[in-house]
Design a protein around this motif. Structure first.
Motif: not given
Length: 178
Positions: A84-95, A109-111, A168-178
């Motif tokens: 079983v391979t490791a599950r892909p990472l979910k994206d985080g949130t940025a505020v 920014v809080e991630v 400032c506008e922060v993208d609410p989706r913090a992209t997980a580096d896979r």
């Protein structure tokens, strides 16, 4: 006298057969504690068989030579490999916690990491003027512990434009580096 010789031969053959079938041979003794049984040695049909965990080798290249016994070797136990391979990472949130200013040219920014393992996230910030025009875009990465949060301080893209910066506008989706 002829019958007496036959009986003696028969007795010798039977004795040799019994010794061969029970595993007794000259120069080789089995300890009952080594095999974990309370009975004597035996059970081998040939004196050249070895049922111990130790290794043996025969010197002289013939099966009738002396036998050298080494200490038991400890073999590694095979382990099952995970298919079983490791599950892909979910994206985080940025505020956005604080936008850059002339007094403090850093955006805070809080991630948050929703994954059960540490991950690296990319955060994007857009610096806008009063009209909503994007003066600059910036991106930065932050490592966040498993199911945790981290604070990221990003330097403003252009300190010369800070006097025109409205928000400032922060993208609410913090992209997980896979």
């Amino acid at each position: 006298m002829h019958t007496r010789g036959r009986r003696l031969k028969l007795t010798a053959v039977l004795a040799l057969t019994v010794l061969t079938l029970t595993g007794f041979s000259t120069g080789r003794h089995h300890s009952s504690s080594r095999h974990g049984s309370s009975g004597g040695g035996g059970g081998c049909s040939s004196s050249s068989q070895d049922h111990d965990t130790s290794t043996s080798s025969t010197s002289g290249g013939s099966t009738g030579g002396s036998t050298h016994r080494s200490r038991p070797t400890y073999r590694s136990t095979p382990t099952a490999t995970s298919s079983v391979t490791a599950r892909p990472l979910k994206d985080g949130t940025a505020v956005l916690k604080r936008c850059a200013s002339v007094a403090d040219p850093y955006t805070t920014v809080e991630v948050r990491n929703p994954n059960g393992r540490e991950a690296l996230f990319t955060v994007k910030v857009a610096y806008k003027d009063r009209t909503g025009f994007t003066m600059a875009d910036a991106g930065s990465q932050v490592s966040v512990p498993a199911n945790g949060r981290a604070t990221l301080r990003m330097a403003a893209a252009s300190t010369g434009a800070l006097d025109r910066l409205d928000h400032c506008e922060v993208d609410p989706r913090a992209t997980a580096d896979r």
